[in-house]
Write a protein that holds these residues in place. Structure first.
Motif, PDB file in Angstrom:
ATOM      1  N   HIS A 100       3.791  -5.464  -9.276  1.00 10.11           N
ATOM      2  CA  HIS A 100       4.813  -4.559 -10.200  1.00 10.11           C
ATOM      3  C   HIS A 100       3.738  -3.601 -10.737  1.00 10.11           C
ATOM      4  O   HIS A 100       4.514  -2.468 -11.157  1.00 10.11           O
ATOM      5  CB  HIS A 100       6.030  -5.685 -10.822  1.00 10.11           C
ATOM      6  CG  HIS A 100       6.950  -3.968 -11.654  1.00 10.11           C
ATOM      7  ND1 HIS A 100       7.731  -3.467 -11.079  1.00 10.11           N
ATOM      8  CD2 HIS A 100       6.277  -4.337 -13.096  1.00 10.11           C
ATOM      9  CE1 HIS A 100       8.433  -2.987 -12.282  1.00 10.11           C
ATOM     10  NE2 HIS A 100       7.862  -3.219 -13.765  1.00 10.11           N
ATOM     11  N   TRP A 156       2.229  -1.251  -8.991  1.00 10.78           N
ATOM     12  CA  TRP A 156       3.115  -0.073  -8.481  1.00 10.78           C
ATOM     13  C   TRP A 156       3.449   1.263  -9.712  1.00 10.78           C
ATOM     14  O   TRP A 156       2.630   2.145  -9.549  1.00 10.78           O
ATOM     15  CB  TRP A 156       3.859  -1.042  -8.124  1.00 10.78           C
ATOM     16  CG  TRP A 156       4.539   0.566  -7.370  1.00 10.78           C
ATOM     17  CD1 TRP A 156       5.094   0.628  -6.385  1.00 10.78           C
ATOM     18  CD2 TRP A 156       5.716   1.105  -7.679  1.00 10.78           C
ATOM     19  NE1 TRP A 156       6.040   1.478  -5.495  1.00 10.78           N
ATOM     20  CE2 TRP A 156       6.543   2.072  -7.117  1.00 10.78           C
ATOM     21  CE3 TRP A 156       6.789   1.243  -8.843  1.00 10.78           C
ATOM     22  CZ2 TRP A 156       7.720   2.535  -7.236  1.00 10.78           C
ATOM     23  CZ3 TRP A 156       7.572   2.077  -9.658  1.00 10.78           C
ATOM     24  CH2 TRP A 156       8.583   2.598  -9.064  1.00 10.78           C
ATOM     25  N   ARG A 213       0.197   2.754 -10.363  1.00  9.59           N
ATOM     26  CA  ARG A 213      -0.066   3.962  -9.888  1.00  9.59           C
ATOM     27  C   ARG A 213       0.978   5.428  -9.961  1.00  9.59           C
ATOM     28  O   ARG A 213       0.912   6.139  -9.244  1.00  9.59           O
ATOM     29  CB  ARG A 213       0.738   3.172  -8.009  1.00  9.59           C
ATOM     30  CG  ARG A 213      -0.027   4.331  -7.540  1.00  9.59           C
ATOM     31  CD  ARG A 213      -0.520   3.630  -5.780  1.00  9.59           C
ATOM     32  NE  ARG A 213       1.329   3.513  -4.690  1.00  9.59           N
ATOM     33  CZ  ARG A 213       1.589   2.325  -4.654  1.00  9.59           C
ATOM     34  NH1 ARG A 213       0.370   1.248  -4.507  1.00  9.59           N
ATOM     35  NH2 ARG A 213       2.406   1.523  -4.200  1.00  9.59           N
ATOM     36  N   GLN A 214       2.277   5.131 -10.393  1.00  7.31           N
ATOM     37  CA  GLN A 214       2.915   6.143 -10.272  1.00  7.31           C
ATOM     38  C   GLN A 214       2.319   6.804 -11.437  1.00  7.31           C
ATOM     39  O   GLN A 214       3.056   7.632 -11.675  1.00  7.31           O
ATOM     40  CB  GLN A 214       4.789   5.063 -10.424  1.00  7.31           C
ATOM     41  CG  GLN A 214       5.765   4.559  -9.332  1.00  7.31           C
ATOM     42  CD  GLN A 214       5.018   5.889  -8.177  1.00  7.31           C
ATOM     43  OE1 GLN A 214       5.296   6.696  -7.948  1.00  7.31           O
ATOM     44  NE2 GLN A 214       3.711   5.497  -7.269  1.00  7.31           N
ATOM     45  N   GLY A 221       7.941  -1.900  -4.796  1.00  4.29           N
ATOM     46  CA  GLY A 221       7.013  -1.527  -5.050  1.00  4.29           C
ATOM     47  C   GLY A 221       6.080  -3.259  -5.657  1.00  4.29           C
ATOM     48  O   GLY A 221       5.076  -3.008  -5.687  1.00  4.29           O
ATOM     49  N   GLU A 234       5.236  -4.842  -2.487  1.00  2.00           N
ATOM     50  CA  GLU A 234       4.198  -4.738  -1.721  1.00  2.00           C
ATOM     51  C   GLU A 234       2.989  -6.089  -1.715  1.00  2.00           C
ATOM     52  O   GLU A 234       2.146  -6.233  -2.904  1.00  2.00           O
ATOM     53  CB  GLU A 234       3.346  -3.475  -2.246  1.00  2.00           C
ATOM     54  CG  GLU A 234       4.461  -2.058  -1.821  1.00  2.00           C
ATOM     55  CD  GLU A 234       3.528  -1.026  -2.554  1.00  2.00           C
ATOM     56  OE1 GLU A 234       2.428  -1.132  -3.059  1.00  2.00           O
ATOM     57  OE2 GLU A 234       4.438  -0.079  -2.308  1.00  2.00           O
TER      58      GLU A 234
END
Length: 249
Positions: free
Chosen positions: A43, A46, A49-50, A76, A79
């Motif tokens: 998490h 992710w 990355r956002q 996310g 993953e």
């Protein structure tokens, strides 16, 4: 300021890194229902990355945001993730935030954020998910000055905490006085405010990130607005969290 914030974000990330790096198995369950240590790190990766996308290509992030759902965010976290990917993502985010021109705000899942606010939010979330990992491993982390960032964000999200729960936002000021880890005191709000929140900074941060039940914390509220804030305090974006059960991490 952004340089100092990014340094504190890196330091907080390294504390969590030190917890997970020696583990051979990241499938250990954490207090978050259905989430293992791998989900916690996934998490964070992710969301980093956002945030990097928001800093480098705001239009692309905004387009993706229109398609985002709670299910996408949760996916996310699930993953596949490696320690090296998480570390690389952290470094990439720091570089992206440092490069944002002064005065520019970044699109986000909530209101647009300055790079400094984004770094603060990432530190808060790293600390909060790090708490889940520490609880899963039975580790007690030493509170540091970096809790001030978490507490500051919690104070800033006073109105959001009520709004996200569908409640009217109190129109009176609340004074917050916290005992800092170094023995000092951190304060927000007017000194003469009738409504007050007091207690250890660690407990207030655990409250606002919903990592402990309010009854298990030494946070004292005086006044109607302050008292109403305690059960809904939420320093993170997204829908209201379920919180923790009384007596459990």
């Amino acid at each position: 300021m952004i340089t100092d914030l990014l340094a504190d974000l890196d330091a907080e990330s390294r504390v969590l890194d030190d917890l997970v790096a020696p583990l051979a198995d990241w499938a250990v369950p954490t207090p978050a229902p259905g989430w293992t240590i791998a989900h916690q790190i996934g998490h964070l990766r992710w969301t980093d990355r956002q945030a990097t996308l928001a800093a480098r290509d705001p239009d692309a992030f905004t387009g993706a945001l229109r398609r985002a759902t709670a299910e996408v965010v949760e996916e996310g976290a699930r993953e596949p993730i490696t320690l090296e990917q998480w570390r690389a993502g952290r470094a990439e985010l720091a570089e992206a935030l440092a490069a944002v021109p002064p005065g520019v705000k970044l699109p986000w899942f909530g209101p647009p954020m300055s790079p400094a606010s984004m770094a603060t939010a990432r530190l808060m979330e790293t600390w909060a998910h790090g708490q889940d990992v520490a609880d899963a491993l039975g580790v007690t982390r030493e509170p540091t000055h970096r809790l001030r960032h978490v507490a500051h964000l919690a104070v800033r999200t006073f109105g959001w905490s009520f709004a996200v729960h569908g409640l009217p936002v109190p129109q009176v000021p609340v004074r917050v006085e916290l005992d800092a880890p170094d023995g000092g005191r951190w304060t927000w709000g007017p000194e003469d405010a009738a409504d007050r929140i007091t207690g250890p900074a660690l407990d207030f941060c655990l409250l606002a990130t919903q990592r402990r039940h309010p009854d298990d914390l030494a946070v004292t509220a005086v006044g109607q607005a302050a008292t109403a804030w305690v059960p809904v305090a939420q320093a993170f974006a997204g829908p209201p969290g379920a919180g923790r059960e009384r007596g459990r991490p």
